[in-house]
Structures are given as C-alpha cells and as structure tokens.
Design an enzyme around this catalytic site. Structure first.
Site, PDB file in Angstrom:
ATOM      1  CG  HIS A 158      56.835  61.887  40.203  1.00  0.00           C
ATOM      2  ND1 HIS A 158      56.761  60.807  39.362  1.00  0.00           N
ATOM      3  CD2 HIS A 158      57.400  61.438  41.350  1.00  0.00           C
ATOM      4  CE1 HIS A 158      57.265  59.748  39.974  1.00  0.00           C
ATOM      5  NE2 HIS A 158      57.654  60.098  41.184  1.00  0.00           N
ATOM      6  CE  LYS A 201      63.392  53.748  44.803  1.00  0.00           C
ATOM      7  NZ  LYS A 201      62.472  54.873  44.814  1.00  0.00           N
ATOM      8  NE  ARG A 247      53.297  57.864  47.544  1.00  0.00           N
ATOM      9  CZ  ARG A 247      54.021  57.001  46.865  1.00  0.00           C
ATOM     10  NH1 ARG A 247      53.737  56.751  45.610  1.00  0.00           N
ATOM     11  NH2 ARG A 247      55.023  56.364  47.430  1.00  0.00           N
ATOM     12  CB  SER A 288      56.831  55.115  39.301  1.00  0.00           C
ATOM     13  OG  SER A 288      56.897  56.505  39.123  1.00  0.00           O
TER      14      SER A 288
END
Length: 165
Positions: free
Chosen positions: A18, A42, A92, A130
């Site tokens: 990030h 999430k 990514r 994460s």
C-alpha cells in the site's frame, strides 16, 4: 490544474505494498485522499478507527496525503462527495487488473467524471497482501518484511490480545 485523487482500500493492516502505491501517487498528484472502506464482508482484524490511525501514522511524512477518512458507501459516491475525479488503484497481477477494469467501468457509469488510474506494484512488494500477512502472523511467521513498524507492532498486539481472550 490541481490534481486530487482518492486511493481506496481496506488497509487491514496497511502494508509496504500500500505504502509503495501511496508514495508513488504523491509524486503524480497534488493531493491524495486515502479512503478506508468499512467493508464488513472482509471481516477486518482492525476496526475502522484503528485502520485510519495506523494509516495516518504510516503516511505522516507524505505531505501530499491531505486526508484520511473512513467510508461506508459506494466508492463513486464518495469520490463525488469529495470532489475527486481520479481513483488510484494498485495492480499486482493480471487477476487484479481484470477485477479493477470491471470496477472502473461500474464507477464510471455511476460517476461519469471519475477516471481510474492503475499503478503497477513495484516488483519488491508485488506479492504482498494484507490477507497473506495476517495468515503468516497467525502462525507466528516473520511479518517484518511486509509491514511498516507501526502496523507490525499493532498487528502483533492485536493477535496477542485476541488469543488471550
């Protein structure tokens, strides 16, 4: 022309991936708003207030980061409310890109003035997520290479407190 952009995410916790995108975005845009999603699907480890505070600490040195806020709305609605017409998205892999291009089209339909800018993750951090970091931490693996020190300490404290209960 003043270029204002929003960088949205869950940031649970904020990682070097990030931070890579945020740092590079500050070189492109005059003003960055970091928008932290209160997305309960999430199941974040950190509550929204904690994620905002961690992100603030980690980005204090970046002068173009003008605002860090939480949101519980459609991203396009937030962008309109904040008078931002640029979304920054980190990519990514091709799988990220496939998802992001669909999201960009939906956001554009909701808020026609909104454009999405995709920044490729730097190769050194392109594998960090994460979710992976939390998984490594749960099994007592070394997470220092993936997190700024504030996020590293906070995640270890959070996991230790949860295991005590």
């Amino acid at each position: 022309m003043n270029k204002t952009a929003i960088y949205p995410g869950t940031f649970d916790p904020i990682t070097y991936g990030h931070l890579d995108i945020i740092t590079r975005a500050t070189k492109i845009f005059d003003s960055i708003t970091i928008a932290i999603s209160n997305n309960f699907t999430k199941k974040p480890i950190f509550n929204l207030k904690e994620r905002i505070e961690l992100t603030r600490k980690v980005t204090l040195h970046l002068k173009n980061v003008k605002k860090i806020l939480g949101f519980n709305d459609l991203l396009a609605n937030l962008a309109k409310k904040e008078k931002a017409n640029i979304l920054i998205r980190g990519v990514r892999t091709i799988f990220d890109f496939d998802y992001e291009i669909k999201l960009a089209a939906i956001n554009k339909q909701i808020y026609p003035d909104l454009d999405s800018i995709f920044l490729l993750s730097s190769k050194e951090v392109s594998f960090i997520s994460s979710s992976f970091v939390k998984e490594i931490a749960k099994y007592k693996g070394d997470i220092k290479p993936y997190l700024p020190k504030e996020a590293h300490s906070a995640l270890l404290r959070k996991l230790n407190n949860d295991s005590i209960k």
